[in-house]
Scaffold this motif. Structure first.
Motif, PDB file in Angstrom:
ATOM      1  N   SER A 401       0.853  -1.184   0.000  1.00 33.42           N
ATOM      2  CA  SER A 401       0.000   0.000   0.000  1.00 33.42           C
ATOM      3  C   SER A 401       0.888   1.232   0.000  1.00 33.42           C
ATOM      4  O   SER A 401       2.083   1.162   0.324  1.00 33.42           O
ATOM      5  CB  SER A 401      -0.932   0.018   1.221  1.00 33.42           C
ATOM      6  OG  SER A 401      -0.194   0.031   2.416  1.00 33.42           O
ATOM      7  N   LEU A 402       0.313   2.365  -0.373  1.00 32.08           N
ATOM      8  CA  LEU A 402       1.034   3.636  -0.368  1.00 32.08           C
ATOM      9  C   LEU A 402       0.733   4.332   0.948  1.00 32.08           C
ATOM     10  O   LEU A 402      -0.306   4.966   1.117  1.00 32.08           O
ATOM     11  CB  LEU A 402       0.602   4.493  -1.557  1.00 32.08           C
ATOM     12  CG  LEU A 402       0.759   3.855  -2.945  1.00 32.08           C
ATOM     13  CD1 LEU A 402       0.362   4.837  -4.040  1.00 32.08           C
ATOM     14  CD2 LEU A 402       2.190   3.352  -3.163  1.00 32.08           C
ATOM     15  N   GLU A 403       1.641   4.185   1.897  1.00 38.13           N
ATOM     16  CA  GLU A 403       1.480   4.755   3.225  1.00 38.13           C
ATOM     17  C   GLU A 403       2.824   5.238   3.748  1.00 38.13           C
ATOM     18  O   GLU A 403       3.883   4.681   3.404  1.00 38.13           O
ATOM     19  CB  GLU A 403       0.908   3.712   4.195  1.00 38.13           C
ATOM     20  CG  GLU A 403      -0.465   3.184   3.833  1.00 38.13           C
ATOM     21  CD  GLU A 403      -1.005   2.233   4.882  1.00 38.13           C
ATOM     22  OE1 GLU A 403      -1.353   2.720   5.975  1.00 38.13           O
ATOM     23  OE2 GLU A 403      -1.054   1.019   4.612  1.00 38.13           O
ATOM     24  N   THR A 404       2.791   6.241   4.583  1.00 37.62           N
ATOM     25  CA  THR A 404       4.002   6.780   5.183  1.00 37.62           C
ATOM     26  C   THR A 404       4.790   5.680   5.883  1.00 37.62           C
ATOM     27  O   THR A 404       4.238   4.892   6.652  1.00 37.62           O
ATOM     28  CB  THR A 404       3.638   7.878   6.204  1.00 37.62           C
ATOM     29  OG1 THR A 404       2.947   8.922   5.524  1.00 37.62           O
ATOM     30  CG2 THR A 404       4.890   8.437   6.866  1.00 37.62           C
ATOM     31  N   GLY A 405       6.077   5.626   5.582  1.00 39.42           N
ATOM     32  CA  GLY A 405       6.965   4.663   6.213  1.00 39.42           C
ATOM     33  C   GLY A 405       7.143   3.372   5.453  1.00 39.42           C
ATOM     34  O   GLY A 405       8.073   2.618   5.739  1.00 39.42           O
ATOM     35  N   LYS A 406       6.290   3.108   4.491  1.00 38.03           N
ATOM     36  CA  LYS A 406       6.449   1.886   3.704  1.00 38.03           C
ATOM     37  C   LYS A 406       7.470   2.093   2.591  1.00 38.03           C
ATOM     38  O   LYS A 406       7.804   3.230   2.228  1.00 38.03           O
ATOM     39  CB  LYS A 406       5.111   1.438   3.121  1.00 38.03           C
ATOM     40  CG  LYS A 406       4.165   0.853   4.175  1.00 38.03           C
ATOM     41  CD  LYS A 406       3.049   0.036   3.532  1.00 38.03           C
ATOM     42  CE  LYS A 406       2.224  -0.690   4.571  1.00 38.03           C
ATOM     43  NZ  LYS A 406       1.189  -1.555   3.968  1.00 38.03           N
ATOM     44  N   ARG A 407       7.941   0.979   2.055  1.00 37.29           N
ATOM     45  CA  ARG A 407       8.921   1.056   0.970  1.00 37.29           C
ATOM     46  C   ARG A 407       8.292   1.715  -0.256  1.00 37.29           C
ATOM     47  O   ARG A 407       7.112   1.524  -0.539  1.00 37.29           O
ATOM     48  CB  ARG A 407       9.418  -0.334   0.598  1.00 37.29           C
ATOM     49  CG  ARG A 407      10.082  -1.084   1.733  1.00 37.29           C
ATOM     50  CD  ARG A 407      11.403  -0.442   2.169  1.00 37.29           C
ATOM     51  NE  ARG A 407      11.989  -1.213   3.256  1.00 37.29           N
ATOM     52  CZ  ARG A 407      11.782  -0.991   4.549  1.00 37.29           C
ATOM     53  NH1 ARG A 407      10.978   0.003   4.924  1.00 37.29           N
ATOM     54  NH2 ARG A 407      12.359  -1.743   5.465  1.00 37.29           N
ATOM     55  N   ALA A 408       9.115   2.437  -0.966  1.00 40.04           N
ATOM     56  CA  ALA A 408       8.647   3.134  -2.163  1.00 40.04           C
ATOM     57  C   ALA A 408       8.641   2.170  -3.336  1.00 40.04           C
ATOM     58  O   ALA A 408       9.483   2.231  -4.236  1.00 40.04           O
ATOM     59  CB  ALA A 408       9.514   4.352  -2.456  1.00 40.04           C
ATOM     60  N   ASP A 409       7.682   1.248  -3.327  1.00 41.81           N
ATOM     61  CA  ASP A 409       7.425   0.313  -4.426  1.00 41.81           C
ATOM     62  C   ASP A 409       6.109   0.755  -5.052  1.00 41.81           C
ATOM     63  O   ASP A 409       5.040   0.563  -4.457  1.00 41.81           O
ATOM     64  CB  ASP A 409       7.275  -1.117  -3.918  1.00 41.81           C
ATOM     65  CG  ASP A 409       8.553  -1.710  -3.353  1.00 41.81           C
ATOM     66  OD1 ASP A 409       9.547  -0.982  -3.224  1.00 41.81           O
ATOM     67  OD2 ASP A 409       8.545  -2.920  -3.025  1.00 41.81           O
ATOM     68  N   LEU A 410       6.177   1.356  -6.221  1.00 40.58           N
ATOM     69  CA  LEU A 410       4.952   1.875  -6.834  1.00 40.58           C
ATOM     70  C   LEU A 410       5.085   1.903  -8.335  1.00 40.58           C
ATOM     71  O   LEU A 410       6.185   1.843  -8.895  1.00 40.58           O
ATOM     72  CB  LEU A 410       4.607   3.256  -6.279  1.00 40.58           C
ATOM     73  CG  LEU A 410       5.732   4.270  -6.069  1.00 40.58           C
ATOM     74  CD1 LEU A 410       6.025   5.013  -7.339  1.00 40.58           C
ATOM     75  CD2 LEU A 410       5.367   5.247  -4.966  1.00 40.58           C
ATOM     76  N   VAL A 411       3.926   1.959  -8.993  1.00 41.40           N
ATOM     77  CA  VAL A 411       3.903   1.992 -10.448  1.00 41.40           C
ATOM     78  C   VAL A 411       2.979   3.101 -10.923  1.00 41.40           C
ATOM     79  O   VAL A 411       2.031   3.485 -10.232  1.00 41.40           O
ATOM     80  CB  VAL A 411       3.479   0.633 -11.053  1.00 41.40           C
ATOM     81  CG1 VAL A 411       4.488  -0.441 -10.708  1.00 41.40           C
ATOM     82  CG2 VAL A 411       2.100   0.224 -10.602  1.00 41.40           C
ATOM     83  N   LEU A 412       3.276   3.614 -12.103  1.00 40.70           N
ATOM     84  CA  LEU A 412       2.493   4.665 -12.747  1.00 40.70           C
ATOM     85  C   LEU A 412       1.823   4.071 -13.972  1.00 40.70           C
ATOM     86  O   LEU A 412       2.492   3.512 -14.848  1.00 40.70           O
ATOM     87  CB  LEU A 412       3.391   5.826 -13.182  1.00 40.70           C
ATOM     88  CG  LEU A 412       3.839   6.844 -12.126  1.00 40.70           C
ATOM     89  CD1 LEU A 412       4.532   6.182 -10.937  1.00 40.70           C
ATOM     90  CD2 LEU A 412       4.779   7.875 -12.766  1.00 40.70           C
ATOM     91  N   VAL A 413       0.503   4.186 -14.025  1.00 41.27           N
ATOM     92  CA  VAL A 413      -0.282   3.624 -15.121  1.00 41.27           C
ATOM     93  C   VAL A 413      -0.894   4.763 -15.922  1.00 41.27           C
ATOM     94  O   VAL A 413      -1.563   5.643 -15.366  1.00 41.27           O
ATOM     95  CB  VAL A 413      -1.386   2.695 -14.586  1.00 41.27           C
ATOM     96  CG1 VAL A 413      -2.268   2.190 -15.715  1.00 41.27           C
ATOM     97  CG2 VAL A 413      -0.781   1.528 -13.820  1.00 41.27           C
ATOM     98  N   ASP A 414      -0.666   4.770 -17.213  1.00 44.91           N
ATOM     99  CA  ASP A 414      -1.211   5.791 -18.102  1.00 44.91           C
ATOM    100  C   ASP A 414      -2.681   5.487 -18.384  1.00 44.91           C
ATOM    101  O   ASP A 414      -3.018   4.412 -18.874  1.00 44.91           O
ATOM    102  CB  ASP A 414      -0.413   5.786 -19.408  1.00 44.91           C
ATOM    103  CG  ASP A 414      -0.787   6.928 -20.347  1.00 44.91           C
ATOM    104  OD1 ASP A 414      -1.788   7.623 -20.076  1.00 44.91           O
ATOM    105  OD2 ASP A 414      -0.079   7.124 -21.340  1.00 44.91           O
ATOM    106  N   VAL A 415      -3.554   6.421 -18.049  1.00 48.48           N
ATOM    107  CA  VAL A 415      -4.984   6.248 -18.315  1.00 48.48           C
ATOM    108  C   VAL A 415      -5.507   7.365 -19.209  1.00 48.48           C
ATOM    109  O   VAL A 415      -6.668   7.762 -19.124  1.00 48.48           O
ATOM    110  CB  VAL A 415      -5.795   6.167 -17.004  1.00 48.48           C
ATOM    111  CG1 VAL A 415      -5.505   4.871 -16.279  1.00 48.48           C
ATOM    112  CG2 VAL A 415      -5.526   7.364 -16.090  1.00 48.48           C
ATOM    113  N   SER A 416      -4.652   7.868 -20.082  1.00 46.09           N
ATOM    114  CA  SER A 416      -5.032   8.993 -20.938  1.00 46.09           C
ATOM    115  C   SER A 416      -5.529   8.572 -22.314  1.00 46.09           C
ATOM    116  O   SER A 416      -6.000   9.405 -23.086  1.00 46.09           O
ATOM    117  CB  SER A 416      -3.837   9.943 -21.108  1.00 46.09           C
ATOM    118  OG  SER A 416      -2.778   9.299 -21.804  1.00 46.09           O
ATOM    119  N   GLY A 417      -5.433   7.288 -22.654  1.00 45.70           N
ATOM    120  CA  GLY A 417      -5.740   6.854 -24.008  1.00 45.70           C
ATOM    121  C   GLY A 417      -7.203   6.529 -24.241  1.00 45.70           C
ATOM    122  O   GLY A 417      -8.042   6.573 -23.337  1.00 45.70           O
TER     123      GLY A 417
END
Length: 479
Positions: A401-417
């Motif tokens: 999950s994206l929460e303070t203190g957790k590892r910065a493991d994240l992805v960016l998904v393009d939803v503009s198409g």
């Protein structure tokens, strides 16, 4: 020239987006919220103006939202205005037209087996293993094979938004080295199996190799070593017990296939007078730190037992469907509050490592199986690929999950198409619309592994060239 949102973001910034940073990027294409006159804290980077799907306990979706990352950790998730008031990113991305979500967690695979992708299809598990996979492995598996296969799997996973994967295979130290070099997070299990294989002639040899592997990687920031006894039908009781004891001595996970097919369950009942789960319980095997793959042919009492013992479960819908192994009772696991995540299984039986596809198949399969469209909702499927998967691994305090203190493991998904338009519900979109190739950027432990579809930690051309060369060797070996 009209650029897509994703191209506009990254071309306008012209940044490398690494933690160390390389110079100052030009001003972003869109104005980011300005910091207030009060002091702000410098951080590595800020992801601004995205739709942020946190997967935290409250299920927050911020639209728009921002994420501040410093070093390896997330330091804040909030509105763009709140982040700008407190944090100044040495690099800042305006991510309008993107969803930011936790990196996906693949709770069961066999990474090097991507080199057997499509080798044998449309077969039941026993025939697939005994007539094709086991013979192919006997003739081709080597440290070099494992390294090439792991690099190919890592490339595919990075490109499709997986940031953590669980592996069971041979020469696991080689898989660990390649995983670490690619920048992925791995829970990696050295396989223990009864018959001679490429890296061990006996279970005793395999256990010794596993202990060396644990010692080498136990304190690695990305690699969690594990012991992986293959299954109850490929190991005797003494070997199963020894494998579990080794895990307990070192405080590392135990990975095992369990109740994958009807035949496995039937044979256990006939020969052992117990279900597969009850048999492991009789050996004192079950407990926290155990992750079982599949768990298809289980009863309600089995589910209650696994849940009570704190066992994690990996649901692999695509592999189970393709091999006609059966349908795991996922709604029953969910009702029991079992720690259940999603996996792809190996690409030899899937035949890909795309966790977006696994989410979609999991949700659709159980709607059909139960005749209930609410059986596995989009939200639940996404949880199984993120925070529930982390819980299955005992890592929910670090990732998922994206929460303070957790590892910065994240992805960016393009939803503009066009395919992503219109979008009313970001969570629904991620499960029912998005595909792995919609991922634009993949970040693990605060390090960018892929930026704007360009993988930075692997040479794509070399990886694919080596994989094709190995495919030719596999073809020759099985003739």
């Amino acid at each position: 020239m009209q650029l897509r949102a994703a191209d506009r973001v990254f071309l306008s910034l012209a940044l490398t987006l690494s933690i160390a940073g390389c110079g100052s990027p030009p001003a972003p294409a869109r104005s980011a919220p300005q910091a207030s006159s009060t002091a702000t804290t410098d951080v590595s980077f800020v992801l601004d103006n995205a739709i942020v799907v946190t997967m935290d306990g409250s299920g927050r979706v911020l639209s728009p939202g921002s994420v501040a990352v410093d070093g390896t950790n997330i330091v804040a998730v909030d509105t763009p205005e709140a982040i700008a008031a407190k944090y100044r990113g040495r690099q800042r991305l305006d991510l309008a037209g993107h969803i930011v979500l936790p990196g996906l967690i693949n709770t069961h695979t066999h990474a090097p087996m991507v080199l057997y992708r499509g080798l044998a299809d449309d077969l039941a598990l026993s025939e697939w293993l005994e007539k094709y996979i086991f013979p192919a492995e006997a003739r081709t598996v080597s440290p070099e094979f494992v390294r090439a296969g792991t690099r190919l799997a890592a490339l595919e996973m990075i490109e499709s938004g997986t940031t953590t994967f669980v592996d069971m295979y041979y020469f696991e130290e080689e898989i660990a080295k390649e995983t670490r070099a690619a920048g992925l997070r791995g829970v990696l299990g050295q396989t223990i199996i009864q018959f001679p294989v490429a890296d061990a002639k006996t279970p005793v040899d395999a256990l010794a190799r596993a202990e060396r592997f644990i010692t080498e990687f136990k304190n690695d920031p990305l690699i969690t070593p594990a012991v992986a006894p293959h299954a109850i039908y490929t190991l005797d009781a003494a070997s199963l017990t020894a494998a579990r004891d080794l895990s307990r001595r070192h405080g590392v996970p135990t990975l095992i296939h369990l109740a994958e097919t009807r035949d496995e369950a039937k044979n256990a009942e006939e020969q052992l007078k117990l279900s597969p789960a009850r048999y492991l319980e009789s050996l004192g095997f079950l407990g926290p730190g155990v992750l079982v793959a599949h768990g298809v042919w289980v009863s309600e009492p089995d589910i209650a037992l696994l849940t009570m013992r704190g066992v994690g479960i990996s649901h692999n819908p695509e592999s189970n469907m393709k091999l006609a192994s059966g349908t795991a009772p996922v709604p029953a696991y969910l009702r029991a509050d079992a720690a259940i995540g999603l996996g792809t299984d190996g690409a030899a039986s899937n035949n890909d490592l795309d966790m977006f596809e696994a989410m979609r198949m999991a949700s659709l399969l159980h709607k059909l199986q139960t005749a209930d469209p609410r059986a596995v909702s989009a939200k639940t499927a996404l949880e199984m690929a993120t925070i529930r998967g982390a819980r299955a691994l005992g890592k929910e305090s670090q990732i998922g999950s994206l929460e303070t203190g957790k590892r910065a493991d994240l992805v960016l998904v393009d939803v503009s198409g066009a395919r992503q338009t219109p979008m009313y519900d970001p969570v629904s979109h991620l499960v029912y619309v998005a595909r792995g190739d919609d991922v634009r950027t993949t970040i693990v432990n605060g390090k960018v592994l892929m930026r704007d579809r360009k993988v930075l930690t692997l040479n794509e051309a070399e990886v694919i060239r080596d994989a094709r060369a190995w495919a030719n060797k596999v073809r020759a070996a099985i003739k």
